[in-house]
Enzyme design. Sequence first.
Site, PDB file in Angstrom:
ATOM      1  N   GLY A  69       0.817  -1.202   0.000  1.00 22.96           N
ATOM      2  CA  GLY A  69       0.000   0.000   0.000  1.00 22.96           C
ATOM      3  C   GLY A  69       0.855   1.258   0.000  1.00 22.96           C
ATOM      4  O   GLY A  69       1.948   1.292  -0.578  1.00 22.96           O
ATOM      5  N   SER A  70       0.367   2.275   0.693  1.00 24.30           N
ATOM      6  CA  SER A  70       0.999   3.603   0.600  1.00 24.30           C
ATOM      7  C   SER A  70       2.385   3.694   1.232  1.00 24.30           C
ATOM      8  O   SER A  70       3.083   4.691   1.029  1.00 24.30           O
ATOM      9  CB  SER A  70       0.082   4.653   1.233  1.00 24.30           C
ATOM     10  N   THR A  71       2.808   2.687   2.001  1.00 28.54           N
ATOM     11  CA  THR A  71       4.176   2.728   2.523  1.00 28.54           C
ATOM     12  C   THR A  71       5.198   2.608   1.396  1.00 28.54           C
ATOM     13  O   THR A  71       6.391   2.838   1.605  1.00 28.54           O
ATOM     14  CB  THR A  71       4.437   1.615   3.554  1.00 28.54           C
ATOM     15  N   PHE A  72       4.710   2.274   0.191  1.00 24.13           N
ATOM     16  CA  PHE A  72       5.594   2.164  -0.972  1.00 24.13           C
ATOM     17  C   PHE A  72       5.854   3.516  -1.632  1.00 24.13           C
ATOM     18  O   PHE A  72       6.823   3.676  -2.379  1.00 24.13           O
ATOM     19  CB  PHE A  72       4.953   1.210  -1.986  1.00 24.13           C
ATOM     20  N   LYS A  73       5.009   4.501  -1.361  1.00 26.59           N
ATOM     21  CA  LYS A  73       5.097   5.796  -2.048  1.00 26.59           C
ATOM     22  C   LYS A  73       6.466   6.477  -1.884  1.00 26.59           C
ATOM     23  O   LYS A  73       6.975   7.054  -2.853  1.00 26.59           O
ATOM     24  CB  LYS A  73       3.974   6.720  -1.575  1.00 26.59           C
TER      25      LYS A  73
END
Length: 324
Positions: A69-73
Amino acid sequence: ENLYNQLKQDEGLFVVMHPQTGELLALVSTPSYNPNDFALGMSTEKWNSIKNNKAKPMLARYLQTYCPGSTFKPITGAIGLTTGSLTSEDTFTYSGLSWKKDNWGEYDITTLTAYNGPKNLRNALTYSDNIYFAQATLQIGKNNFTNGLNKLKFGESLEFPLSLAKSQYANNGEISNEKLLADSGYGQGEILVNPIHMASIYSAFANDGNMIKPYLEVKENDDIEYLVENAFTAEAANTIKEDLIQVVEKGTATDMKVSGRTIAGKTGTAELKVSKDAEADVLGWFNCFTTDSTGEQLLIVSMVENARDLGGSHYLISKIKTLF
């Protein structure tokens, strides 16, 4: 022990590492079992209660891979900055909470939080803007994006005492279309990341772009070993670090503020449904690291399954704060 007790009723994990040395301070997988029961002998009833438990207490979750999820951004942003295909000043134009390219038909990308100010990298990280990262990844381009991930050792077995599942950016090793590329930029699509690998990647934001090599056994020397040197440029890593501090100071993780400490962090909710119409549960994530020198240095990667009704990232933050 503290983190295990905090999460033992749930299915989840913690990886706690010293961000400058790579020393792993804790690997936690919940729920679990008492290994002494195996050494001392156990009843059939006890064994069946472990073996048939749907929460899989024998699964070491930190060895697996999951949709981040957004921890990849921050990783997408750092690849863009490092390759020169994205700048911190680049802004994108869209309004509302959904967006799609004209030729995408029914497929659109949604985000959760409206915010004032330009659609730039800092704001997109601070308020976790999926649409920004979808557009940014299309601008970065498939070659820059996948080459950047290959450099971070996606698709490789990492040198580590335990066998870690390989992180991936596509099921067949190839991002096959534009929609998948856009989804990959904000940690969806077919992206899967191992939590220990994720901790090493995040360490680059604390080490001028160098990914620290995680280790389990105490070393006799203090030599620092890197898993990947110059994974990102120092400028890119420090830009992302400063933006992640803003996530905690005024963005989606203000509940992680700790008096007297400066912490950089990123929330994440990973959708597990196959289509936009399907109802499925989500993974809640929170990754963070200390950026000051006033106390113990910690880098934490955390995940909880079945997070829709728990509060996702914020459920994890309340547990992580006990370490401070």
